[in-house]
Design a protein around this motif. Structure first.
Motif, PDB file in Angstrom:
ATOM      1  N   PRO A 163       0.813  -1.224   0.000  1.00  0.00           N
ATOM      2  CA  PRO A 163       0.000   0.000   0.000  1.00  0.00           C
ATOM      3  C   PRO A 163       0.846   1.274   0.000  1.00  0.00           C
ATOM      4  O   PRO A 163       1.942   1.301   0.566  1.00  0.00           O
ATOM      5  CB  PRO A 163      -0.797  -0.115   1.300  1.00  0.00           C
ATOM      6  N   LYS A 164       0.333   2.310  -0.647  1.00  0.00           N
ATOM      7  CA  LYS A 164       0.954   3.631  -0.652  1.00  0.00           C
ATOM      8  C   LYS A 164      -0.137   4.682  -0.471  1.00  0.00           C
ATOM      9  O   LYS A 164      -1.235   4.553  -1.016  1.00  0.00           O
ATOM     10  CB  LYS A 164       1.695   3.905  -1.957  1.00  0.00           C
ATOM     11  N   LEU A 165       0.188   5.730   0.284  1.00  0.00           N
ATOM     12  CA  LEU A 165      -0.751   6.822   0.539  1.00  0.00           C
ATOM     13  C   LEU A 165      -0.025   8.150   0.416  1.00  0.00           C
ATOM     14  O   LEU A 165       1.027   8.342   1.023  1.00  0.00           O
ATOM     15  CB  LEU A 165      -1.364   6.678   1.937  1.00  0.00           C
ATOM     16  N   MET A 166      -0.586   9.063  -0.379  1.00  0.00           N
ATOM     17  CA  MET A 166       0.010  10.384  -0.595  1.00  0.00           C
ATOM     18  C   MET A 166      -1.044  11.471  -0.415  1.00  0.00           C
ATOM     19  O   MET A 166      -2.243  11.234  -0.614  1.00  0.00           O
ATOM     20  CB  MET A 166       0.591  10.494  -2.011  1.00  0.00           C
ATOM     21  N   GLU A 167      -0.568  12.667  -0.042  1.00  0.00           N
ATOM     22  CA  GLU A 167      -1.441  13.840   0.030  1.00  0.00           C
ATOM     23  C   GLU A 167      -0.823  14.981  -0.756  1.00  0.00           C
ATOM     24  O   GLU A 167       0.395  15.196  -0.712  1.00  0.00           O
ATOM     25  CB  GLU A 167      -1.642  14.296   1.476  1.00  0.00           C
ATOM     26  N   ILE A 168      -1.657  15.743  -1.486  1.00  0.00           N
ATOM     27  CA  ILE A 168      -1.220  16.964  -2.170  1.00  0.00           C
ATOM     28  C   ILE A 168      -2.067  18.111  -1.645  1.00  0.00           C
ATOM     29  O   ILE A 168      -3.304  18.041  -1.681  1.00  0.00           O
ATOM     30  CB  ILE A 168      -1.379  16.858  -3.702  1.00  0.00           C
ATOM     31  N   ASP A 169      -1.424  19.169  -1.148  1.00  0.00           N
ATOM     32  CA  ASP A 169      -2.164  20.313  -0.613  1.00  0.00           C
ATOM     33  C   ASP A 169      -2.279  21.408  -1.676  1.00  0.00           C
ATOM     34  O   ASP A 169      -1.737  21.266  -2.781  1.00  0.00           O
ATOM     35  CB  ASP A 169      -1.512  20.814   0.674  1.00  0.00           C
ATOM     36  N   PRO A 170      -2.999  22.504  -1.407  1.00  0.00           N
ATOM     37  CA  PRO A 170      -3.214  23.541  -2.427  1.00  0.00           C
ATOM     38  C   PRO A 170      -1.944  24.176  -2.987  1.00  0.00           C
ATOM     39  O   PRO A 170      -1.968  24.732  -4.091  1.00  0.00           O
ATOM     40  CB  PRO A 170      -4.063  24.580  -1.686  1.00  0.00           C
ATOM     41  N   SER A 171      -0.839  24.103  -2.263  1.00  0.00           N
ATOM     42  CA  SER A 171       0.411  24.679  -2.765  1.00  0.00           C
ATOM     43  C   SER A 171       1.087  23.774  -3.791  1.00  0.00           C
ATOM     44  O   SER A 171       2.037  24.178  -4.446  1.00  0.00           O
ATOM     45  CB  SER A 171       1.379  24.940  -1.604  1.00  0.00           C
ATOM     46  N   GLY A 172       0.605  22.525  -3.907  1.00  0.00           N
ATOM     47  CA  GLY A 172       1.220  21.561  -4.807  1.00  0.00           C
ATOM     48  C   GLY A 172       2.242  20.679  -4.121  1.00  0.00           C
ATOM     49  O   GLY A 172       2.878  19.847  -4.761  1.00  0.00           O
ATOM     50  N   THR A 173       2.394  20.836  -2.811  1.00  0.00           N
ATOM     51  CA  THR A 173       3.331  20.023  -2.054  1.00  0.00           C
ATOM     52  C   THR A 173       2.756  18.625  -1.828  1.00  0.00           C
ATOM     53  O   THR A 173       1.611  18.483  -1.398  1.00  0.00           O
ATOM     54  CB  THR A 173       3.640  20.666  -0.688  1.00  0.00           C
ATOM     55  N   ALA A 174       3.539  17.601  -2.101  1.00  0.00           N
ATOM     56  CA  ALA A 174       3.107  16.216  -1.949  1.00  0.00           C
ATOM     57  C   ALA A 174       3.883  15.551  -0.816  1.00  0.00           C
ATOM     58  O   ALA A 174       5.095  15.748  -0.683  1.00  0.00           O
ATOM     59  CB  ALA A 174       3.307  15.444  -3.247  1.00  0.00           C
ATOM     60  N   ARG A 175       3.175  14.755  -0.011  1.00  0.00           N
ATOM     61  CA  ARG A 175       3.798  14.052   1.108  1.00  0.00           C
ATOM     62  C   ARG A 175       3.242  12.634   1.177  1.00  0.00           C
ATOM     63  O   ARG A 175       2.090  12.392   0.840  1.00  0.00           O
ATOM     64  CB  ARG A 175       3.518  14.752   2.439  1.00  0.00           C
ATOM     65  N   GLY A 176       4.078  11.707   1.664  1.00  0.00           N
ATOM     66  CA  GLY A 176       3.634  10.349   1.902  1.00  0.00           C
ATOM     67  C   GLY A 176       3.223  10.164   3.355  1.00  0.00           C
ATOM     68  O   GLY A 176       3.824  10.752   4.261  1.00  0.00           O
ATOM     69  N   PHE A 177       2.189   9.353   3.600  1.00  0.00           N
ATOM     70  CA  PHE A 177       1.665   9.168   4.944  1.00  0.00           C
ATOM     71  C   PHE A 177       1.309   7.711   5.208  1.00  0.00           C
ATOM     72  O   PHE A 177       1.007   6.952   4.282  1.00  0.00           O
ATOM     73  CB  PHE A 177       0.397  10.011   5.158  1.00  0.00           C
ATOM     74  N   TYR A 178       1.288   7.364   6.494  1.00  0.00           N
ATOM     75  CA  TYR A 178       0.671   6.114   6.948  1.00  0.00           C
ATOM     76  C   TYR A 178      -0.792   6.377   7.311  1.00  0.00           C
ATOM     77  O   TYR A 178      -1.644   5.507   7.154  1.00  0.00           O
ATOM     78  CB  TYR A 178       1.420   5.552   8.151  1.00  0.00           C
ATOM     79  N   GLY A 179      -1.046   7.565   7.818  1.00  0.00           N
ATOM     80  CA  GLY A 179      -2.403   7.997   8.113  1.00  0.00           C
ATOM     81  C   GLY A 179      -2.489   9.489   7.937  1.00  0.00           C
ATOM     82  O   GLY A 179      -1.577  10.226   8.339  1.00  0.00           O
TER      83      GLY A 179
END
Length: 270
Positions: A163-179
């Motif tokens: 499994p892989k989980l990522m988030e992209i915020d309004p600035s375009g910054t992407a981060r990987g998360f466990y939760g």
């Protein structure tokens, strides 16, 4: 003396303007003197005013949960979904302005389709995240555009990489998360998520926990009614993003409501 007074007034006035955004929030392509881009901050605020969105990464997949606020009794259940399939192997959940979210999801689908047409294989989540992050960042550097008022959570699973989980915020910054949690209840949701042993939990267990967290952070005073959306992707689904089956959905919803009632009873006893 006049020159010194004029310089002092200019500096003081600029600092005052920069602290409240006045004069420096008319364009996304302009920094304030203290290094802030107010248009991006306003976009992030739009996400924080949205219903809570949660994604948890377990040992065999990713589960998405959405608190979709209902503002009218005439609302048709199931419309304006905030969980989407970007491709068969990638799921997404969005928080923020719904119209902006549709535009970002459509762009993600175009990127996934173009990659598949070009290379004859599904797009990796990391590649999609990089491309979508660049696209969202593009809208933060030109004065004629405005940032997207949306954060997007992306999840995938396969036998090789898990499994892989990522988030992209309004600035375009992407981060990987466990939760991950975004929206108005994100702080309380993160506190609850940190208590979980995510790496040793299955998707079936995480579905219940996601529902429980959504119910626990819901503000019944400001937002009386909401619709719970649950989807998952993992070993249970063969690597395909799907809505959680109705029987498992009902079980998770009942579990969350009972946990909330037990918590309220404990508070009353105290």
């Amino acid at each position: 003396i006049n020159a010194e007074y004029g310089q002092h007034y200019y500096i003081t006035n600029n600092l005052r303007m920069s602290s409240i955004g006045s004069g420096y929030d008319l364009s996304a392509g302009q920094f304030s003197p203290d290094g802030r881009v107010f248009q991006v901050e306003y976009a992030i605020k739009a996400v924080e005013n949205s219903g809570s969105v949660i994604a948890l990464r377990g040992k065999d997949g990713v589960v998405f949960g959405v608190e979709k606020i209902i503002t009218s009794k005439l609302y048709e259940e199931g419309s304006n979904r905030r969980v989407h399939s970007v491709d068969n192997h990638i799921g997404a959940a969005v928080a923020g302005l719904l119209s902006d979210a549709r535009a970002v999801i459509n762009r993600a689908r175009d990127e996934a389709a173009n990659y598949r047409d070009t290379y004859q294989v599904p797009i990796p989540l990391k590649t999609l995240t990089e491309r979508l992050g660049k696209y969202m960042h593009y809208f933060t550097v030109y004065g004629s555009l405005r940032p997207f008022g949306v954060s997007i959570l992306l999840g995938t699973w396969n036998e090789t990489n898990g499994p892989k989980l990522m988030e992209i915020d309004p600035s375009g910054t992407a981060r990987g998360f466990y939760g991950c949690a975004v929206g108005k209840g994100k702080q309380n949701a993160k506190t609850e998520i940190e208590k979980l042993d995510l790496s040793n939990m299955t998707c079936r267990e995480l579905v219940k926990e996601v529902a429980k967290v959504i119910y626990s952070v819901h503000d019944e005073v400001k937002d009386k009614h909401f619709e719970l959306e649950l989807s998952w992707i993992g070993k249970e689904t063969g690597g395909t993003h799907q809505l959680v089956p109705q029987d498992i959905y009902n079980e998770a919803k009942t579990f969350a409501e009972e946990a909330l009632n037990d918590s309220d009873d404990d508070d009353t006893d105290m």
